[in-house]
Every structure is written in structure tokens, then in C-alpha cells.
Design a protein around this motif. Structure first.
Motif, PDB file in Angstrom:
ATOM      1  N   MET A  99       0.830  -1.199   0.000  1.00 37.03           N
ATOM      2  CA  MET A  99       0.000   0.000   0.000  1.00 37.03           C
ATOM      3  C   MET A  99       0.871   1.258   0.000  1.00 37.03           C
ATOM      4  SD  MET A  99      -3.198   0.993   2.467  1.00 37.03           S
ATOM      5  CE  MET A  99      -2.257   0.923   3.951  1.00 37.03           C
ATOM      6  N   PHE A 100       1.937   1.248   0.782  1.00 35.13           N
ATOM      7  CA  PHE A 100       2.863   2.378   0.841  1.00 35.13           C
ATOM      8  C   PHE A 100       3.538   2.595  -0.512  1.00 35.13           C
ATOM      9  CE2 PHE A 100       7.284   3.797   1.756  1.00 35.13           C
ATOM     10  CZ  PHE A 100       6.977   5.078   2.188  1.00 35.13           C
ATOM     11  N   MET A 101       4.007   1.504  -1.115  1.00 32.01           N
ATOM     12  CA  MET A 101       4.656   1.621  -2.410  1.00 32.01           C
ATOM     13  C   MET A 101       3.654   2.013  -3.502  1.00 32.01           C
ATOM     14  SD  MET A 101       7.348  -1.510  -2.128  1.00 32.01           S
ATOM     15  CE  MET A 101       7.902  -1.397  -3.799  1.00 32.01           C
ATOM     16  N   GLY A 102       2.425   1.579  -3.365  1.00 31.98           N
ATOM     17  CA  GLY A 102       1.385   1.984  -4.318  1.00 31.98           C
ATOM     18  C   GLY A 102       1.103   3.474  -4.244  1.00 31.98           C
ATOM     19  N   LEU A 103       1.062   4.017  -3.020  1.00 33.12           N
ATOM     20  CA  LEU A 103       0.872   5.460  -2.875  1.00 33.12           C
ATOM     21  C   LEU A 103       2.039   6.236  -3.470  1.00 33.12           C
ATOM     22  CD1 LEU A 103      -0.615   5.669   0.723  1.00 33.12           C
ATOM     23  CD2 LEU A 103      -1.746   6.279  -1.408  1.00 33.12           C
ATOM     24  N   LEU A 104       3.251   5.754  -3.256  1.00 34.07           N
ATOM     25  CA  LEU A 104       4.414   6.407  -3.857  1.00 34.07           C
ATOM     26  C   LEU A 104       4.368   6.317  -5.375  1.00 34.07           C
ATOM     27  CD1 LEU A 104       7.238   5.379  -1.420  1.00 34.07           C
ATOM     28  CD2 LEU A 104       6.374   7.660  -1.825  1.00 34.07           C
ATOM     29  N   PHE A 105       3.956   5.175  -5.902  1.00 32.84           N
ATOM     30  CA  PHE A 105       3.854   5.016  -7.344  1.00 32.84           C
ATOM     31  C   PHE A 105       2.763   5.920  -7.915  1.00 32.84           C
ATOM     32  CE2 PHE A 105       2.627   2.683 -11.238  1.00 32.84           C
ATOM     33  CZ  PHE A 105       3.845   2.781 -11.901  1.00 32.84           C
ATOM     34  N   ALA A 106       1.658   6.068  -7.197  1.00 32.77           N
ATOM     35  CA  ALA A 106       0.598   6.980  -7.632  1.00 32.77           C
ATOM     36  C   ALA A 106       1.114   8.419  -7.655  1.00 32.77           C
ATOM     37  CB  ALA A 106      -0.616   6.855  -6.720  1.00 32.77           C
TER      38      ALA A 106
END
Length: 120
Positions: A99-106
Motif C-alpha cells: 500500500m505504501f509503495m502503491g501510494l508512492l507510485f501513484a
């Protein structure tokens, strides 16, 4: 007053006096080379005589790239403890990291869509 408070106050005063006296003594005892004017000139990146003024304006892109680097570089600080403790965290920790990496990717996609990293 207690003895410990009095002792700590005396230690702070003595340390302050020692520090101030060291600075004063270094001014008078230390080497002084006032004849050499090259010590006070500007030297930057191999250029001893810079061209232009000091009030040169830079593009906002430099600051934007620097802030984005700091922002995305901080993710490593959060990912390292996770990688060390991945077995103790289990699947919940894995989900949180995704989830953290997804937010950074977003955020990276948002920056790319706004063309913040494109140079013109």
C-alpha cells in the motif's frame, strides 16, 4: 537548592567560561595571515574569478527535482526496517508495504502526468 542542581549549574558556567576563553585565546595566539588576499577570494569549481552576479535566478525545475528526490528518497528509510523485520510482520506487513509503495507510485504517476520532470 539541592547540591546536584548547584553542581550542574557550576559545571555549565565553567564549561561556558572555558569555551569563551578558548575562542579568545585562539584569536590572539593562533596564526594570522593578513597579507595573503587570496584567502578571502571566491573559489568555486575551479574558477577563481566568477563571472556574473550573486543574484542569479535559477529555474524552479531545479528546486522541484531536489524536493522530489528528497521525497522519494525518504521511502528507503521506511523500507529498510520493513525489509529487516519482514518475517515478524507477516502478510499484514507485506500488505502495508504494498500500500505504501502503491501510494508512492501513484505520486510518481501524478508527477509524470503534470510533466514536472520534463525539461524544455
Amino acid at each position: 537548592m539541592s547540591n546536584e542542581l548547584l553542581l550542574s549549574a557550576a559545571i555549565f558556567v565553567v564549561i561556558g567560561i572555558v569555551v569563551v576563553s578558548i575562542f579568545i585565546l585562539s584569536k590572539f595566539v593562533g596564526p594570522q595571515n593578513k597579507e595573503d588576499k587570496s584567502k578571502n577570494t571566491v573559489y568555486e569549481s575551479g574558477v577563481s574569478n566568477p563571472v556574473g552576479g550573486t543574484k542569479l535566478r535559477f529555474s524552479i525545475k531545479f528546486y522541484l527535482v531536489a524536493i522530489l528526490f528528497v521525497l522519494f528518497d525518504v521511502e528507503i528509510i521506511f523500507m529498510f526496517p520493513w525489509a529487516v523485520n519482514i518475517r515478524e510482520l507477516g502478510f499484514l506487513g507485506l500488505g502495508e508495504m504494498f500500500m505504501f509503495m502503491g501510494l508512492l507510485f501513484a505520486g510518481l504517476i501524478y508527477i509524470y502526468k503534470k510533466k514536472a520532470l520534463s525539461w524544455e
